[in-house]
Design a protein around this motif. Structure first.
Motif, PDB file in Angstrom:
ATOM      1  N   GLY A 158       0.818  -1.209   0.000  1.00 33.16           N
ATOM      2  CA  GLY A 158       0.000   0.000   0.000  1.00 33.16           C
ATOM      3  C   GLY A 158       0.850   1.256   0.000  1.00 33.16           C
ATOM      4  N   GLY A 159       1.919   1.244   0.772  1.00 32.65           N
ATOM      5  CA  GLY A 159       2.812   2.400   0.800  1.00 32.65           C
ATOM      6  C   GLY A 159       3.469   2.648  -0.548  1.00 32.65           C
ATOM      7  N   ILE A 160       3.929   1.585  -1.176  1.00 30.15           N
ATOM      8  CA  ILE A 160       4.588   1.740  -2.477  1.00 30.15           C
ATOM      9  C   ILE A 160       3.583   2.165  -3.543  1.00 30.15           C
ATOM     10  CG2 ILE A 160       5.770   0.479  -4.321  1.00 30.15           C
ATOM     11  CD1 ILE A 160       7.123  -1.165  -2.086  1.00 30.15           C
ATOM     12  N   THR A 161       2.410   1.526  -3.551  1.00 32.69           N
ATOM     13  CA  THR A 161       1.392   1.871  -4.549  1.00 32.69           C
ATOM     14  C   THR A 161       0.897   3.294  -4.368  1.00 32.69           C
ATOM     15  OG1 THR A 161       0.711  -0.450  -4.595  1.00 32.69           O
ATOM     16  CG2 THR A 161      -0.805   1.145  -5.540  1.00 32.69           C
ATOM     17  N   GLY A 162       0.584   3.675  -3.140  1.00 37.91           N
ATOM     18  CA  GLY A 162       0.145   5.048  -2.875  1.00 37.91           C
ATOM     19  C   GLY A 162       1.212   6.067  -3.212  1.00 37.91           C
ATOM     20  N   GLY A 163       2.462   5.722  -2.924  1.00 34.14           N
ATOM     21  CA  GLY A 163       3.563   6.618  -3.261  1.00 34.14           C
ATOM     22  C   GLY A 163       3.719   6.791  -4.764  1.00 34.14           C
ATOM     23  N   LEU A 164       3.578   5.687  -5.517  1.00 33.76           N
ATOM     24  CA  LEU A 164       3.675   5.780  -6.974  1.00 33.76           C
ATOM     25  C   LEU A 164       2.532   6.590  -7.571  1.00 33.76           C
ATOM     26  CD1 LEU A 164       4.799   2.153  -7.917  1.00 33.76           C
ATOM     27  CD2 LEU A 164       6.149   4.248  -8.045  1.00 33.76           C
ATOM     28  N   ILE A 165       1.340   6.407  -7.021  1.00 33.41           N
ATOM     29  CA  ILE A 165       0.188   7.162  -7.529  1.00 33.41           C
ATOM     30  C   ILE A 165       0.324   8.642  -7.187  1.00 33.41           C
ATOM     31  CG2 ILE A 165      -2.306   7.489  -7.267  1.00 33.41           C
ATOM     32  CD1 ILE A 165      -2.462   4.431  -6.848  1.00 33.41           C
ATOM     33  N   GLY A 166       0.715   8.948  -5.959  1.00 32.66           N
ATOM     34  CA  GLY A 166       0.844  10.337  -5.534  1.00 32.66           C
ATOM     35  C   GLY A 166       2.054  11.039  -6.115  1.00 32.66           C
ATOM     36  N   LEU A 167       3.040  10.266  -6.578  1.00 30.32           N
ATOM     37  CA  LEU A 167       4.266  10.851  -7.108  1.00 30.32           C
ATOM     38  C   LEU A 167       4.026  11.658  -8.382  1.00 30.32           C
ATOM     39  CD1 LEU A 167       7.184  10.813  -6.177  1.00 30.32           C
ATOM     40  CD2 LEU A 167       7.603   8.915  -7.733  1.00 30.32           C
ATOM     41  N   ILE A 171       6.573  15.202  -4.858  1.00 36.70           N
ATOM     42  CA  ILE A 171       7.170  14.401  -3.784  1.00 36.70           C
ATOM     43  C   ILE A 171       6.282  14.407  -2.543  1.00 36.70           C
ATOM     44  CG2 ILE A 171       9.175  14.175  -2.267  1.00 36.70           C
ATOM     45  CD1 ILE A 171       9.889  13.508  -5.073  1.00 36.70           C
ATOM     46  N   LYS A 172       5.804  15.577  -2.163  1.00 34.72           N
ATOM     47  CA  LYS A 172       4.976  15.677  -0.962  1.00 34.72           C
ATOM     48  C   LYS A 172       3.692  14.865  -1.119  1.00 34.72           C
ATOM     49  CE  LYS A 172       2.894  19.081   2.107  1.00 34.72           C
ATOM     50  NZ  LYS A 172       2.603  20.496   2.322  1.00 34.72           N
ATOM     51  N   ALA A 173       3.061  14.947  -2.283  1.00 31.78           N
ATOM     52  CA  ALA A 173       1.848  14.164  -2.535  1.00 31.78           C
ATOM     53  C   ALA A 173       2.164  12.670  -2.544  1.00 31.78           C
ATOM     54  CB  ALA A 173       1.226  14.576  -3.861  1.00 31.78           C
ATOM     55  N   GLY A 174       3.354  12.300  -3.036  1.00 29.50           N
ATOM     56  CA  GLY A 174       3.742  10.895  -3.039  1.00 29.50           C
ATOM     57  C   GLY A 174       3.905  10.347  -1.641  1.00 29.50           C
ATOM     58  N   VAL A 175       4.523  11.137  -0.753  1.00 34.78           N
ATOM     59  CA  VAL A 175       4.711  10.699   0.638  1.00 34.78           C
ATOM     60  C   VAL A 175       3.362  10.581   1.341  1.00 34.78           C
ATOM     61  CG1 VAL A 175       5.664  11.369   2.869  1.00 34.78           C
ATOM     62  CG2 VAL A 175       7.057  11.566   0.821  1.00 34.78           C
ATOM     63  N   ILE A 176       2.527  11.602   1.155  1.00 34.76           N
ATOM     64  CA  ILE A 176       1.200  11.577   1.803  1.00 34.76           C
ATOM     65  C   ILE A 176       0.355  10.434   1.239  1.00 34.76           C
ATOM     66  CG2 ILE A 176      -0.957  12.857   2.063  1.00 34.76           C
ATOM     67  CD1 ILE A 176       0.742  15.411   2.209  1.00 34.76           C
ATOM     68  N   GLY A 177       0.413  10.242  -0.081  1.00 35.11           N
ATOM     69  CA  GLY A 177      -0.338   9.142  -0.691  1.00 35.11           C
ATOM     70  C   GLY A 177       0.148   7.788  -0.212  1.00 35.11           C
ATOM     71  N   GLY A 178       1.471   7.628  -0.087  1.00 32.11           N
ATOM     72  CA  GLY A 178       2.018   6.362   0.401  1.00 32.11           C
ATOM     73  C   GLY A 178       1.602   6.065   1.822  1.00 32.11           C
ATOM     74  N   GLY A 180      -1.018   7.333   3.426  1.00 32.58           N
ATOM     75  CA  GLY A 180      -2.469   7.116   3.470  1.00 32.58           C
ATOM     76  C   GLY A 180      -2.867   5.756   2.954  1.00 32.58           C
ATOM     77  N   PHE A 181      -2.279   5.344   1.832  1.00 33.55           N
ATOM     78  CA  PHE A 181      -2.615   4.047   1.251  1.00 33.55           C
ATOM     79  C   PHE A 181      -2.118   2.919   2.145  1.00 33.55           C
ATOM     80  CE2 PHE A 181      -4.161   2.853  -3.060  1.00 33.55           C
ATOM     81  CZ  PHE A 181      -4.246   1.492  -2.856  1.00 33.55           C
ATOM     82  N   ALA A 182      -0.956   3.098   2.783  1.00 29.89           N
ATOM     83  CA  ALA A 182      -0.439   2.074   3.699  1.00 29.89           C
ATOM     84  C   ALA A 182      -1.357   1.922   4.909  1.00 29.89           C
ATOM     85  CB  ALA A 182       0.971   2.429   4.141  1.00 29.89           C
ATOM     86  N   ALA A 183      -1.814   3.058   5.458  1.00 24.73           N
ATOM     87  CA  ALA A 183      -2.733   2.991   6.596  1.00 24.73           C
ATOM     88  C   ALA A 183      -4.053   2.334   6.200  1.00 24.73           C
ATOM     89  CB  ALA A 183      -2.984   4.402   7.141  1.00 24.73           C
ATOM     90  N   PHE A 184      -4.552   2.686   5.022  1.00 27.45           N
ATOM     91  CA  PHE A 184      -5.796   2.082   4.541  1.00 27.45           C
ATOM     92  C   PHE A 184      -5.632   0.579   4.330  1.00 27.45           C
ATOM     93  CE2 PHE A 184      -8.594   0.916   0.959  1.00 27.45           C
ATOM     94  CZ  PHE A 184      -9.817   1.188   1.548  1.00 27.45           C
ATOM     95  N   SER A 185      -4.527   0.157   3.735  1.00 27.50           N
ATOM     96  CA  SER A 185      -4.283  -1.273   3.502  1.00 27.50           C
ATOM     97  C   SER A 185      -4.153  -2.034   4.818  1.00 27.50           C
ATOM     98  CB  SER A 185      -3.003  -1.465   2.686  1.00 27.50           C
ATOM     99  OG  SER A 185      -3.121  -0.869   1.434  1.00 27.50           O
ATOM    100  N   THR A 186      -3.488  -1.416   5.788  1.00 26.13           N
ATOM    101  CA  THR A 186      -3.346  -2.064   7.095  1.00 26.13           C
ATOM    102  C   THR A 186      -4.693  -2.212   7.771  1.00 26.13           C
ATOM    103  OG1 THR A 186      -1.159  -1.068   7.295  1.00 26.13           O
ATOM    104  CG2 THR A 186      -2.132  -1.948   9.297  1.00 26.13           C
ATOM    105  N   ALA A 187      -5.518  -1.171   7.701  1.00 29.27           N
ATOM    106  CA  ALA A 187      -6.847  -1.236   8.321  1.00 29.27           C
ATOM    107  C   ALA A 187      -7.717  -2.296   7.660  1.00 29.27           C
ATOM    108  CB  ALA A 187      -7.522   0.130   8.240  1.00 29.27           C
ATOM    109  N   ILE A 188      -7.687  -2.361   6.337  1.00 28.20           N
ATOM    110  CA  ILE A 188      -8.477  -3.370   5.630  1.00 28.20           C
ATOM    111  C   ILE A 188      -7.971  -4.768   5.958  1.00 28.20           C
ATOM    112  CG2 ILE A 188      -9.002  -4.282   3.324  1.00 28.20           C
ATOM    113  CD1 ILE A 188     -10.665  -1.868   4.049  1.00 28.20           C
ATOM    114  N   ASP A 189      -6.650  -4.944   5.986  1.00 29.77           N
ATOM    115  CA  ASP A 189      -6.064  -6.242   6.316  1.00 29.77           C
ATOM    116  C   ASP A 189      -6.441  -6.660   7.737  1.00 29.77           C
ATOM    117  OD1 ASP A 189      -4.757  -8.169   4.955  1.00 29.77           O
ATOM    118  OD2 ASP A 189      -2.739  -7.489   5.428  1.00 29.77           O
TER     119      ASP A 189
END
Length: 195
Positions: A158-167, A171-178, A180-189
Motif C-alpha cells: 500500500g505504501g509503495i502503490t500510494g507513493g507511486l500514484i501520488g508521485l 514528492i509531498k503528494a507521493g509521501v502523503i499518498g504512500g 495514506g494508502f499504507a494505513a488504509f491497507s493495514t486497516a483493511i487487512d
C-alpha cells in the motif's frame, strides 16, 4: 503349497530371486524396495479437522496457477475494472454538471448524457484496474521476496502503490499518498483477518 494364487502353474517364476541370490535377502529387499509404486490407500495421514483429501496432480497444478503472481494481477485488474465501472456509473449519475434548464444554452441530449456517462465510467474503471494491478503485483513480489504471508505485505504494498500514484503530483503528494494508502491497507487487512 504356496499361498499365492496360481502358484502351482508357475512355481519357478515365483521362486526365482529378483535382486539377490540369497532367498531371505531377496525377500527382505523386495519388502523394502518393492516395485517402487506407492498407492494412496497405504498413506497414513493423521486427521486433525475432518477427513483428509489428498490432492491430485491436476488440482496441484491449478492451485499453483491460481496462486501465481500473474493470475493475481490479472484478477485484481479485472475486479478493479468492474468496481471502478460501478463507482464511475454511480458518480456519473449523481454528477451535477448538467446544463441549467433556465439558461438560454443548448439542452443536452440523451446521447450526450450517455456519452459523458460512458467516458466517466470508463475513466474510473481504468484507474481502479491500474491501482488493483499495481497493488497486487507489488504485494505478490514482496510476499515472494519475504517468504511470509502477513499484514506487513499489504502495508508495504500500500505504501509503495500510494507513493507511486501520488508521485505524479509531486514528492509531498507521493509521501502523503504512500502513508495514506499504507494505513488504509493495514486497516483493511486487520478488518479482514480479525473476522
Amino acid at each position: 503349497m504356496s499361498v499365492l494364487p496360481n502358484a502351482g502353474n508357475n512355481a519357478q517364476a515365483v521362486q526365482k530371486p529378483r535382486l539377490f541370490d540369497d532367498k531371505d535377502l531377496d525377500k527382505m529387499a523386495m519388502q523394502f524396495v518393492g516395485n517402487m509404486q506407492r498407492y494412496r490407500e497405504n498413506i497414513v495421514i493423521p486427521k486433525s479437522n475432518g477427513p483428509v483429501k489428498i490432492k491430485t496432480n491436476e488440482e496441484k497444478m491449478i492451485e499453483t496457477a491460481v496462486e501465481s503472481c500473474g493470475f493475481k494481477c490479472a484478477m485484481a485488474c479485472v475486479m478493479g475494472y468492474g468496481l471502478g465501472a460501478a463507482l464511475g456509473l454511480f458518480s456519473a449519475s449523481v454528477n451535477p454538471n448538467m446544463a441549467d434548464p433556465f439558461a438560454n444554452e443548448k439542452k443536452q441530449t440523451a446521447r450526450e448524457v450517455f456519452r459523458e456517462m460512458r467516458a466517466t465510467t470508463h475513466s474510473y474503471a481504468k484507474n481502479f484496474a491500474l491501482i488493483g494491478c499495481v497493488f497486487s503485483a507489488v504485494e505478490c513480489t514482496i510476499e515472494s521476496h519475504r517468504g511470509v504471508t502477513d499484514w506487513r505485505n499489504g502495508t508495504y504494498a500500500g505504501g509503495i502503490t500510494g507513493g507511486l500514484i501520488g508521485l505524479r503530483a509531486g514528492i509531498k503528494a507521493g509521501v502523503i499518498g504512500g502513508l495514506g494508502f499504507a494505513a488504509f491497507s493495514t486497516a483493511i487487512d486487520y478488518y479482514m483477518h480479525s473476522r
